[in-house]
Motif scaffolding. Structure first.
Motif, PDB file in Angstrom:
ATOM      1  N   VAL A  15      11.992  -6.792  -3.345  1.00 41.92           N
ATOM      2  CA  VAL A  15      11.392  -5.485  -3.652  1.00 41.92           C
ATOM      3  C   VAL A  15      10.130  -5.682  -4.491  1.00 41.92           C
ATOM      4  CG1 VAL A  15      11.741  -3.300  -4.867  1.00 41.92           C
ATOM      5  CG2 VAL A  15      13.569  -4.233  -3.431  1.00 41.92           C
ATOM      6  N   ARG A  16      10.184  -6.575  -5.461  1.00 46.40           N
ATOM      7  CA  ARG A  16       9.000  -6.862  -6.279  1.00 46.40           C
ATOM      8  C   ARG A  16       7.865  -7.439  -5.440  1.00 46.40           C
ATOM      9  NH1 ARG A  16      10.424  -9.340 -12.196  1.00 46.40           N
ATOM     10  NH2 ARG A  16      11.901  -7.728 -12.881  1.00 46.40           N
ATOM     11  N   ALA A  17       8.228  -8.157  -4.365  1.00 47.46           N
ATOM     12  CA  ALA A  17       7.221  -8.786  -3.501  1.00 47.46           C
ATOM     13  C   ALA A  17       6.656  -7.818  -2.458  1.00 47.46           C
ATOM     14  CB  ALA A  17       7.821 -10.006  -2.813  1.00 47.46           C
ATOM     15  N   GLY A  18       7.103  -6.557  -2.469  1.00 43.49           N
ATOM     16  CA  GLY A  18       6.582  -5.569  -1.540  1.00 43.49           C
ATOM     17  C   GLY A  18       7.460  -5.297  -0.346  1.00 43.49           C
ATOM     18  N   TYR A  19       8.610  -5.970  -0.257  1.00 39.94           N
ATOM     19  CA  TYR A  19       9.569  -5.708   0.820  1.00 39.94           C
ATOM     20  C   TYR A  19      10.574  -4.686   0.284  1.00 39.94           C
ATOM     21  CZ  TYR A  19       7.760  -9.792   3.344  1.00 39.94           C
ATOM     22  OH  TYR A  19       6.962 -10.683   4.012  1.00 39.94           O
ATOM     23  N   ARG A  20      10.190  -3.421   0.329  1.00 42.14           N
ATOM     24  CA  ARG A  20      10.965  -2.398  -0.376  1.00 42.14           C
ATOM     25  C   ARG A  20      12.222  -1.986   0.370  1.00 42.14           C
ATOM     26  NH1 ARG A  20       7.183   2.384  -1.648  1.00 42.14           N
ATOM     27  NH2 ARG A  20       9.015   3.027  -2.891  1.00 42.14           N
ATOM     28  N   LYS A  21      12.342  -2.363   1.626  1.00 45.68           N
ATOM     29  CA  LYS A  21      13.560  -2.092   2.379  1.00 45.68           C
ATOM     30  C   LYS A  21      14.321  -3.407   2.560  1.00 45.68           C
ATOM     31  CE  LYS A  21      11.711   1.960   4.744  1.00 45.68           C
ATOM     32  NZ  LYS A  21      11.485   2.651   6.036  1.00 45.68           N
ATOM     33  N   VAL A  22      15.599  -3.384   2.196  1.00 43.74           N
ATOM     34  CA  VAL A  22      16.400  -4.603   2.163  1.00 43.74           C
ATOM     35  C   VAL A  22      17.672  -4.401   2.985  1.00 43.74           C
ATOM     36  CG1 VAL A  22      17.605  -6.273   0.698  1.00 43.74           C
ATOM     37  CG2 VAL A  22      15.534  -5.127  -0.156  1.00 43.74           C
ATOM     38  N   LEU A  32      23.271  -2.307  -7.656  1.00 43.78           N
ATOM     39  CA  LEU A  32      22.022  -2.964  -7.294  1.00 43.78           C
ATOM     40  C   LEU A  32      20.970  -1.944  -6.902  1.00 43.78           C
ATOM     41  CD1 LEU A  32      20.394  -5.507  -6.755  1.00 43.78           C
ATOM     42  CD2 LEU A  32      21.494  -5.691  -4.519  1.00 43.78           C
ATOM     43  N   GLN A  33      21.373  -0.896  -6.190  1.00 43.65           N
ATOM     44  CA  GLN A  33      20.416   0.139  -5.816  1.00 43.65           C
ATOM     45  C   GLN A  33      19.831   0.815  -7.055  1.00 43.65           C
ATOM     46  OE1 GLN A  33      19.295   1.413  -2.367  1.00 43.65           O
ATOM     47  NE2 GLN A  33      17.846   1.647  -4.052  1.00 43.65           N
ATOM     48  N   ARG A  34      20.660   1.000  -8.096  1.00 45.73           N
ATOM     49  CA  ARG A  34      20.140   1.587  -9.340  1.00 45.73           C
ATOM     50  C   ARG A  34      19.168   0.646 -10.043  1.00 45.73           C
ATOM     51  NH1 ARG A  34      25.655   3.205  -9.763  1.00 45.73           N
ATOM     52  NH2 ARG A  34      26.101   1.473 -11.210  1.00 45.73           N
ATOM     53  N   GLU A  35      19.383  -0.655  -9.872  1.00 53.76           N
ATOM     54  CA  GLU A  35      18.516  -1.633 -10.529  1.00 53.76           C
ATOM     55  C   GLU A  35      17.173  -1.791  -9.813  1.00 53.76           C
ATOM     56  OE1 GLU A  35      19.070  -3.378 -13.351  1.00 53.76           O
ATOM     57  OE2 GLU A  35      20.957  -2.311 -13.686  1.00 53.76           O
ATOM     58  N   ILE A  36      17.117  -1.415  -8.543  1.00 56.06           N
ATOM     59  CA  ILE A  36      15.865  -1.517  -7.785  1.00 56.06           C
ATOM     60  C   ILE A  36      15.490  -0.134  -7.243  1.00 56.06           C
ATOM     61  CG2 ILE A  36      15.982  -3.964  -7.203  1.00 56.06           C
ATOM     62  CD1 ILE A  36      17.238  -3.194  -4.523  1.00 56.06           C
ATOM     63  N   PRO A  37      15.152   0.806  -8.127  1.00 65.04           N
ATOM     64  CA  PRO A  37      14.875   2.178  -7.676  1.00 65.04           C
ATOM     65  C   PRO A  37      13.680   2.283  -6.739  1.00 65.04           C
ATOM     66  CG  PRO A  37      14.201   1.864  -9.964  1.00 65.04           C
ATOM     67  CD  PRO A  37      14.967   0.649  -9.583  1.00 65.04           C
ATOM     68  N   ASP A  38      12.795   1.284  -6.756  1.00 70.03           N
ATOM     69  CA  ASP A  38      11.642   1.313  -5.858  1.00 70.03           C
ATOM     70  C   ASP A  38      11.983   0.828  -4.452  1.00 70.03           C
ATOM     71  OD1 ASP A  38      10.028   2.230  -7.911  1.00 70.03           O
ATOM     72  OD2 ASP A  38       9.418   0.209  -8.524  1.00 70.03           O
ATOM     73  N   GLY A  39      13.210   0.334  -4.257  1.00 69.55           N
ATOM     74  CA  GLY A  39      13.613  -0.179  -2.959  1.00 69.55           C
ATOM     75  C   GLY A  39      14.780   0.597  -2.389  1.00 69.55           C
TER      76      GLY A  39
END
Length: 387
Positions: A323-330, A352-359
């Motif tokens: 997500v940090r690298a720009g791959y916001r969909k996992v 994990l979803q709460r930890e990566i709110p941008d993804g």
């Protein structure tokens, strides 16, 4: 001449890693048979066993039935994680199946660092380790660079042609023990990266989607039903992290219960590989490719669970890093029947979803009782969601 059959697992790396198992008296063959292997495996094993186990058993039985191999001089290599992974029991469960089917003369060889099934252990030599190290980093170069260029190539197939050419060149190097020094390995990585970067591309829009999860369903097209190709066919660039990160994760977390000599060797190898990986990443970044951070920095992104069974905390670390690298969909790809996956991976999705709110994280399960359309529907839901 003995033939060593190696079931599918690491599609991007086996064509090179196979040379680690080649000797004057042994020929290594990577199994790529796919038709009917699921059904064949299910006829001999209970469907509650993990899905990769069923596929591996089907592949092995199909290959032995093909008539291509001299059975008294044929063996099968089984990789064992030796933790809560039920694949660690594969040799003991597969042996009776082969005996019943008339393949009692075929040996099952174990590849693990935890002392399992020692009577079946494949001896590991220094020459084998040197080839394997080079093959792992070279395979990572082809995987990481190829996945970033292929979705934008101007002429379909150009990237794969470059990869095939390099696979032949590197196979010759491994067979002849050339370029296996640290400097030689990095030189080849630099040359590969430059060649792939030179593939003509167009500036078409692509959607970046990362793949994390269990080893088999992340790296094996048989296990994930050609997930990378499916994503690329739908205008996506698939982010799949390199095998060397997983190798460092395994060395870092799985060797404490190993024999003393293996623990010491593992610590020395880890220290060397951590330094070498940073140099390797500099080569890729200097060539214009993006990568996930080095292992120690990646580890710092993991949820503080301490779980190192199966893909364990590496799943959360890779998801956050992508997500940090720009791959916001996992996409978290897991096989049905994987005990660590059921207990841990699915248990952390919400956190994990709460930890990566941008993804946006979506879990997909691969199973003999699930049809391709069901999995593809879940993938399309992720692709079609705006974030």
């Amino acid at each position: 001449m003995e033939t060593l059959l190696i079931p599918a697992l690491l599609d991007h790396h086996w064509p090179l890693l196979r040379w680690a198992f080649e000797t004057q008296d042994r020929r290594a063959v990577i199994l790529d048979n796919r038709t009917g292997v699921e059904e064949l495996g299910l006829r001999h094993l209970h469907n509650d066993l993990c899905y990769p186990f069923i596929l591996i058993a089907g592949q092995v039985l199909s290959a032995l039935r093909s008539g291509k191999y001299d059975l008294p001089h044929t063996s099968v290599l089984i990789s064992q994680a030796a933790d809560a992974c039920r694949g660690s029991c594969l040799i003991r469960l597969l042996r009776p199946v082969l005996d019943r089917e008339g393949f009692a003369q075929v040996r099952l060889l174990s590849l693990n660092a935890r002392g399992l099934d020692r009577e079946c252990a494949l001896p590991v030599s220094l020459a084998m380790a040197r080839r394997a190290l080079a093959a792992a980093f070279w395979g990572d170069t082809l995987l990481l660079a190829g996945n970033q260029v292929r979705p934008r190539e101007a002429n379909p197939g150009d990237t794969n042609r470059v990869i095939r050419r390099w696979t032949q060149t590197l196979s010759s190097d491994l067979q002849a023990n050339r370029h296996l020094t640290p400097r030689g390995i990095l030189r080849r990585c630099r040359e590969m990266a430059a060649d792939i970067q030179a593939v003509p591309v167009t500036e078409r829009p692509v959607q970046k989607v990362a793949i994390v999860g269990e080893l088999y369903t992340k790296y094996c097209r048989l296990g994930n039903w050609d997930l990378e190709r499916y994503l690329e066919d739908h205008g996506c660039a698939a982010g799949v992290n390199g095998l060397t990160w997983y190798a460092l994760y395994y060395l870092d977390t799985h060797l404490e219960e190993s024999p003393r000599l293996i623990r010491l060797g593992g610590k020395l190898l880890t220290a060397w590989a951590l330094r070498f990986q940073r140099r390797f990443l500099e080569v890729l970044r200097d060539a214009g490719f993006s990568t996930l951070p080095p292992y120690q920095e990646l580890k710092a992104l993991a949820l503080p669970s301490g779980c190192a069974l199966g893909c364990g905390w590496l799943l959360s670390a890779e998801a956050a890093a992508w997500v940090r690298a720009g791959y916001r969909k996992v996409l978290s790809a897991m096989p049905f029947g994987c005990l660590p996956g059921h207990v841990y991976a699915r248990g952390i999705y919400a956190r994990l979803q709460r930890e990566i709110p941008d993804g946006l994280l979506t879990g997909i399960d691969y199973d003999a009782s699930t049809r391709e359309g069901t999995v593809q529907n879940r993938i399309r839901l992720l692709l079609d969601t705006e974030i």
